[in-house]
Structure formats: C-alpha cells, structure tokens
Design an enzyme around this catalytic site. Structure first.
Site, PDB file in Angstrom:
ATOM      1  N   SER A  94       0.827  -1.190   0.000  1.00  0.00           N
ATOM      2  CA  SER A  94       0.000   0.000   0.000  1.00  0.00           C
ATOM      3  C   SER A  94       0.878   1.264   0.000  1.00  0.00           C
ATOM      4  CB  SER A  94      -0.958  -0.057   1.201  1.00  0.00           C
ATOM      5  OG  SER A  94      -2.031   0.824   1.048  1.00  0.00           O
ATOM      6  N   ASP A 224      -8.925  -6.688  -4.712  1.00  0.00           N
ATOM      7  CA  ASP A 224      -8.740  -5.513  -3.865  1.00  0.00           C
ATOM      8  C   ASP A 224      -9.933  -4.581  -4.021  1.00  0.00           C
ATOM      9  OD1 ASP A 224      -7.731  -3.146  -2.615  1.00  0.00           O
ATOM     10  OD2 ASP A 224      -5.686  -3.780  -3.076  1.00  0.00           O
ATOM     11  N   HIS A 252      -7.103  -6.332  -0.262  1.00  0.00           N
ATOM     12  CA  HIS A 252      -5.974  -5.388  -0.159  1.00  0.00           C
ATOM     13  C   HIS A 252      -4.914  -5.896   0.810  1.00  0.00           C
ATOM     14  CE1 HIS A 252      -3.922  -1.595  -0.607  1.00  0.00           C
ATOM     15  NE2 HIS A 252      -3.940  -1.380   0.702  1.00  0.00           N
TER      16      HIS A 252
END
Length: 279
Positions: A94, A224, A252
């Site tokens: 991320s 995701d 995610h």
C-alpha cells in the site's frame, strides 16, 4: 496439511537464504506481516518487519513526524546498515511502496529486487505524489466511508492525520481476510499522516539510475476493494520492465488473506532474481 509438510512442498524449497524487509501501509505496522514473517522465517529466511515512524509499537505520535523522509527513516536506516555486499529483498504494501521507492532511489545497489504488493508504485521522472493524484481521480466522495481526519491540537505540529475506520477496514481492506485479523487491525491501527504537502513527495523526481535501476515486481491483489486490480496494473505500466504477478482471491491485505501464496511467491521471486544476478 501440516505446517512442516507445507514448508517442504512450498516455500521450504529454497536455494538461498534471503533477507526480506517488509514495509506496511498507512495506519498499520509491522504487526500486519505476522503470518508472512512466520512463514518466511520458518523456512530459514531472515525477516525484518519494520514499523515506520509513529507506527505500530513506536512511541512517537503521527503529528510529531516532521517529514516523509523521517517517516521512512526506519527503512532507509535498515538498508543503509546492510553489510557490504548484501542485498535485501524489499517488500512494500500500500502506502509503503512510496517508502520503498525512496530507499531504491537512495540505495539502488543494496536492493536485490523490490516487490510492490498492492503497493503505491511511482513512476520514473515524476514526483512521488503522482500515484496518489492519479488514484484520487478514481475515488468518489464516499470512498473513505468512516475514516476520520484529525488536526493536531499542538500548534507546533499543524498537520492533518488520517485514521482508518472500522467499516472502511472491513469493506475496503479486509473483506476476504480472516475475521481475527480484522479484529486485530481494529485494535492496532493508529493515525497516520498522508504527507500531501511534503517536499520530498512533491518535489523529488525519481531517477532512472536510482529508483529506475532496481528490478521490481508488482504483485496484484486481484480482489482488492480499495484500489482496483486495474489501477495496480496501471501503476506497473508506468515502470517499463516491471514484472506483474496476480494473486487470486486476495483483498488489499494480501499478506493476511493469502499469506502462504504470497510467501511462496516472494521466495520464488527472490530465488529467480538471485540466480540471475549470480550467473
């Protein structure tokens, strides 16, 4: 299948001991890697899961972090301190991809390969904020759901922080992860800065001889619900030569929804790039 037999058939088949350095995303900490770190270390690899500044178990607070570089300092210091000749496998998740990019720019010779696991993957020749600017065009007004924004009450630290909300965690990040890991996240997430006006993120253009010289792999979390698989592939397309691998049924938090598959993929990637570098 037992843990031991899984090791023998999966990530236990290794040719070389690698050093994996794991970098979390916004509001998270080293704790989110606990499943992958266990699998990798049980297979004989060295694992360093880091807390960025004011994250995880660190004592400092988000509003006290003066810059994105200071936020990323734990990673920069770890890469800088590698013994002569040693290269690490950097894995970013991320927002952690931005810290990876900074470390790659500063220390390209110390990174064997960089793995962007559903991670921000900036482009050579553009400011690092380019990723977030592009992503902001993909989101609607309700995207961040119950996330909360806070302003520091201390005039010495006039910054805005973000805290991921329980509904956002459940529906955007952890929808395919074990419910225990969502419970863990709701207890452990901490406010973080986005560093939207940071001089390094806004002004530093990543170079071909630094960031661009490091081999990199984009691991796409196919399911995701935060940034889409299509957007993850778009980020990879800004990086000519980047390898793209997909993980099916991964949300995610692919290190929690697909820990064994991700661990096996990380070792496969590390082994291959190690062989290529030593043949």
């Amino acid at each position: 299948m037992s843990m031991s037999s899984g090791m023998e058939e999966g990530i236990g088949k290794r040719r070389h001991q690698h050093h994996f350095v794991l970098v979390h995303g916004v509001c998270h900490g080293a704790w989110c890697w606990y499943r992958v770190a266990t699998l990798l270390s049980s297979a004989g690899h060295r694992v360093t899961a880091l807390d960025m500044a004011a994250c995880g178990a660190r004592a400092d607070r988000a509003e006290e972090v003066a810059s994105f570089e200071e936020y990323s300092r734990p990673l920069l210091d770890t890469v800088d301190a590698l013994p002569p000749g040693e290269q690490a496998v950097l894995v970013g998740h991320s927002f952690g991809g931005q810290s990876l990019a900074l470390a790659m720019e500063r220390y390209p010779d110390r990174v064997a390969v960089a793995v962007f696991a559903s991670a921000a993957m900036p482009a050579v020749g553009k400011p690092m904020t380019f990723v977030l600017e592009e992503f902001s065009q993909e989101t609607g007004p309700d995207f961040y759901m119950d996330c909360t924004y806070g302003a520091s009450s201390d005039p010495q630290y006039p910054v805005e922080t973000l805290l991921l909300g329980p509904e956002y965690l459940a529906k955007r990040l952890y929808q395919l992860s074990p419910p225990e890991d969502l419970t863990l996240a709701m207890a452990m997430v901490r406010p973080s800065q986005w560093f939207v006006d940071d001089a390094v993120l806004k002004g530093s253009v990543l170079t071909a001889q630094g960031y661009g010289a490091v081999r990199r792999v984009c691991v796409v979390a196919e399911d995701d619900a935060s940034w889409s698989a299509d957007f993850q592939r778009r980020m990879a397309s800004w990086n000519p030569g980047a390898e793209v691998r997909g993980l099916q049924e991964a949300d995610h938090m692919l290190m929690l929804s697909k820990p064994r598959e991700l661990s096996e993929l990380l070792v496969e990637i590390a082994d291959r790039y190690y062989r290529e570098a030593h043949t």
